[in-house]
Design a protein around this motif. Structure first.
Motif, PDB file in Angstrom:
ATOM      1  N   ALA A 106       4.798 -21.960 -75.226  1.00 28.81           N
ATOM      2  CA  ALA A 106       4.884 -22.067 -73.762  1.00 28.81           C
ATOM      3  C   ALA A 106       6.245 -21.585 -73.273  1.00 28.81           C
ATOM      4  O   ALA A 106       7.280 -21.823 -73.914  1.00 28.81           O
ATOM      5  CB  ALA A 106       4.666 -23.517 -73.333  1.00 28.81           C
TER       6      ALA A 106
ATOM      7  N   ILE B 215       1.250 -19.543 -73.341  1.00 33.77           N
ATOM      8  CA  ILE B 215       1.136 -20.172 -72.019  1.00 33.77           C
ATOM      9  C   ILE B 215       2.134 -19.471 -71.109  1.00 33.77           C
ATOM     10  O   ILE B 215       3.279 -19.913 -70.928  1.00 33.77           O
ATOM     11  CB  ILE B 215       1.387 -21.698 -72.125  1.00 33.77           C
ATOM     12  CG1 ILE B 215       0.417 -22.314 -73.133  1.00 33.77           C
ATOM     13  CG2 ILE B 215       1.255 -22.376 -70.776  1.00 33.77           C
ATOM     14  CD1 ILE B 215      -1.045 -22.212 -72.735  1.00 33.77           C
TER      15      ILE B 215
ATOM     16  N   ILE C 200      -3.620 -27.811 -72.157  1.00 32.96           N
ATOM     17  CA  ILE C 200      -3.146 -27.703 -73.548  1.00 32.96           C
ATOM     18  C   ILE C 200      -4.011 -28.600 -74.452  1.00 32.96           C
ATOM     19  O   ILE C 200      -4.423 -28.196 -75.553  1.00 32.96           O
ATOM     20  CB  ILE C 200      -1.647 -28.110 -73.662  1.00 32.96           C
ATOM     21  CG1 ILE C 200      -0.814 -27.397 -72.594  1.00 32.96           C
ATOM     22  CG2 ILE C 200      -1.111 -27.832 -75.068  1.00 32.96           C
ATOM     23  CD1 ILE C 200      -0.768 -25.910 -72.667  1.00 32.96           C
TER      24      ILE C 200
ATOM     25  N   ARG D 220      -6.232 -27.506 -77.650  1.00 32.59           N
ATOM     26  CA  ARG D 220      -6.042 -28.109 -78.981  1.00 32.59           C
ATOM     27  C   ARG D 220      -7.382 -28.559 -79.554  1.00 32.59           C
ATOM     28  O   ARG D 220      -7.643 -28.382 -80.738  1.00 32.59           O
ATOM     29  CB  ARG D 220      -5.142 -29.336 -78.870  1.00 32.59           C
ATOM     30  CG  ARG D 220      -3.719 -29.018 -78.706  1.00 32.59           C
ATOM     31  CD  ARG D 220      -2.920 -29.526 -79.912  1.00 32.59           C
ATOM     32  NE  ARG D 220      -1.521 -29.304 -79.655  1.00 32.59           N
ATOM     33  CZ  ARG D 220      -0.843 -28.268 -80.122  1.00 32.59           C
ATOM     34  NH1 ARG D 220      -1.428 -27.379 -80.901  1.00 32.59           N
ATOM     35  NH2 ARG D 220       0.427 -28.114 -79.844  1.00 32.59           N
TER      36      ARG D 220
ATOM     37  N   VAL E  93       3.697 -29.790 -70.201  1.00 28.88           N
ATOM     38  CA  VAL E  93       3.099 -28.645 -70.909  1.00 28.88           C
ATOM     39  C   VAL E  93       3.953 -28.301 -72.132  1.00 28.88           C
ATOM     40  O   VAL E  93       3.442 -28.072 -73.240  1.00 28.88           O
ATOM     41  CB  VAL E  93       2.980 -27.417 -69.963  1.00 28.88           C
ATOM     42  CG1 VAL E  93       2.587 -26.159 -70.730  1.00 28.88           C
ATOM     43  CG2 VAL E  93       1.976 -27.704 -68.851  1.00 28.88           C
TER      44      VAL E  93
ATOM     45  N   SER F 148       3.092 -28.504 -76.305  1.00 27.09           N
ATOM     46  CA  SER F 148       3.060 -27.218 -77.030  1.00 27.09           C
ATOM     47  C   SER F 148       3.816 -27.306 -78.351  1.00 27.09           C
ATOM     48  O   SER F 148       4.508 -28.286 -78.610  1.00 27.09           O
ATOM     49  CB  SER F 148       3.678 -26.127 -76.148  1.00 27.09           C
ATOM     50  OG  SER F 148       2.996 -26.061 -74.920  1.00 27.09           O
TER      51      SER F 148
ATOM     52  N   ILE G  79       0.547 -23.101 -80.218  1.00 22.85           N
ATOM     53  CA  ILE G  79       0.642 -22.970 -78.755  1.00 22.85           C
ATOM     54  C   ILE G  79       2.102 -22.767 -78.347  1.00 22.85           C
ATOM     55  O   ILE G  79       2.959 -23.611 -78.624  1.00 22.85           O
ATOM     56  CB  ILE G  79       0.027 -24.205 -78.055  1.00 22.85           C
ATOM     57  CG1 ILE G  79      -1.443 -24.339 -78.502  1.00 22.85           C
ATOM     58  CG2 ILE G  79       0.141 -24.087 -76.536  1.00 22.85           C
ATOM     59  CD1 ILE G  79      -2.208 -25.489 -77.878  1.00 22.85           C
TER      60      ILE G  79
END
Ligand code: 13P
Ligand code: SF4
Length: 371
Positions: free
Chosen positions: A245, A281, A231, A235, A253, A257, A243
């Motif tokens: 997830a 994701i 991640i 970025r 994670v 996100s 993002i």
């Protein structure tokens, strides 16, 4: 004559092609516009006649195809009558008046459909389409857990076998897990809830509620492979990308996100917010399917393939319709007990707003008790 024509059709599914006639080309043209970013013209000449034939057979047999968001675009957009997340597919199975349900998804989803619609014939194109979460726990495991924690409600993710659901008080999906855990605590009058078998889903739910969570160490083999370094790298490379997830991802994670939610919640996020760039994701087909309806958004990798979902193909969906196979059955005594747990979940009001990680960002290190 009849035997000959069945044989010709069977051979087609075994590798021979149906003709890509001008009629097929015209009738599938709108669909081609949707999927052409993800399907080559060469593949399309093979897929389009199969899609036309599957759609014809579906009508003739009063069958409906329930397709999960992780199906490939030609299945998702081409032959799915209802497409969605695990919660949506379960609700549709209960609602549908078709005689036959074809589950374009994995085995636990087909079992859930059978539990909710025992009078219907439920078929899955490949019986080997399993799930690492579903195979992480058995009914006997849940019976032992209940002995260890008497009086606490057992909330089970739908990604489990019918046998496990039969030992469950109430099911949940990634779309409603927080809501179900809080409802179970309220109904049982307790402040601790057993949430099994996905450890990461349990950890991610724990961050969004005051209810204490007891968890099992099951993992989704697709989502556990993502890590926080992925991640951070994304970025740095795409600072303007949003993002998203899936809650089956590890907690670090999720923390890194912008948003977490079920596959349907991710679709909804893109439809409503229309981000310029997005990263999903989750399983690979998800972004392809959403991209077809969101031409103004740029979708960036990475993604992981689910080998179980990928067992379902246009070819074996076609063969399912032709040969009326493979039927998914559930022992009626188990189904009756499992239905209570699934129906309790379905009867809840729809989750009002998708889980928003940014609302709970301050809550770090909320631990769970691992069984
Ligand atoms: P949802 O569609 O409920 O988000 O679940 C994802 C999944 O992994 C299903 O197998
Ligand atoms: Fe199971 Fe994960 Fe595949 Fe979903 S993506 S079917 S949870 S292994």
């Amino acid at each position: 004559m009849l035997i000959l024509s069945i044989r010709r059709v069977t051979m087609a599914a075994d590798g021979f092609q149906f003709a890509f006639t001008p009629e097929v080309e015209t009738s599938t043209a709108p669909l081609w516009e949707k999927v052409k970013q993800h399907v080559t013209p060469m593949e399309w000449r093979r897929q389009a006649p199969l899609i036309a034939e599957i759609n014809r057979l579906k009508q003739a047999k009063n069958a409906v195809i329930l397709a999960h968001n992780y199906m490939t675009p030609e299945i998702f957009h081409g032959v799915g009558d209802y497409v969605g997340d695990s919660l949506g597919l379960a609700k549709e199975a209960a609602r549908s008046d078709a005689a036959v349900i074809i589950q374009a998804g994995v085995h636990f989803m087909a079992e859930t459909s059978k539990i909710l619609s025992p009078e219907k014939r439920v078929l899955i194109p490949d019986l080997r389409a399993g799930c690492s979460l579903a195979s992480s726990i058995t009914g006997a495991d849940v019976r032992l857990i209940k002995q260890r924690y008497p009086g606490l409600p057992v909330v089970t993710y739908v990604n489990t076998s019918a046998e496990v659901k039969a030992e469950t008080d109430i099911c949940c999906t990634s779309a409603n897990a927080v809501q179900v855990v809080e409802e179970a605590a309220r109904l049982w009058g307790v402040d601790r809830v057993i949430l099994i078998p996905d450890e990461f889903l349990a950890r991610n739910v724990a961050r969004q509620t005051d209810i204490k969570i007891i968890a099992w160490q099951g993992r989704c083999e697709v989502h556990e492979r993502f890590n926080a370094a992925d991640i951070l790298e994304l970025r740095a490379a795409y600072p303007d990308a949003e993002i998203l997830a899936h809650p089956e991802c590890p907690t670090d994670v999720i923390e890194a996100s912008d948003f977490t939610g079920s596959t349907a919640a991710m679709t909804d996020y893109v439809a409503k917010r229309r981000p310029k760039r997005v990263v999903m994701i989750t399983e690979c087909s998800m972004a392809s399917n959403v991209a077809a309806d969101s031409p103004e958004t740029q979708f960036i990798g990475p993604c992981n393939l689910c080998p179980h979902m990928k067992r379902i193909t246009l070819e074996n969906i076609y063969e399912t319709l032709v040969h009326d196979r493979y039927e998914v059955t559930v022992d009626p005594a188990i189904a009756d007990r499992a239905r209570l747990a699934v129906q309790r979940m379905i009867d809840l009001p729809p989750p009002a707003v998708p889980a928003r990680y940014d609302l709970v960002k301050a809550r770090h290190h909320v631990d769970v008790e691992l069984i």
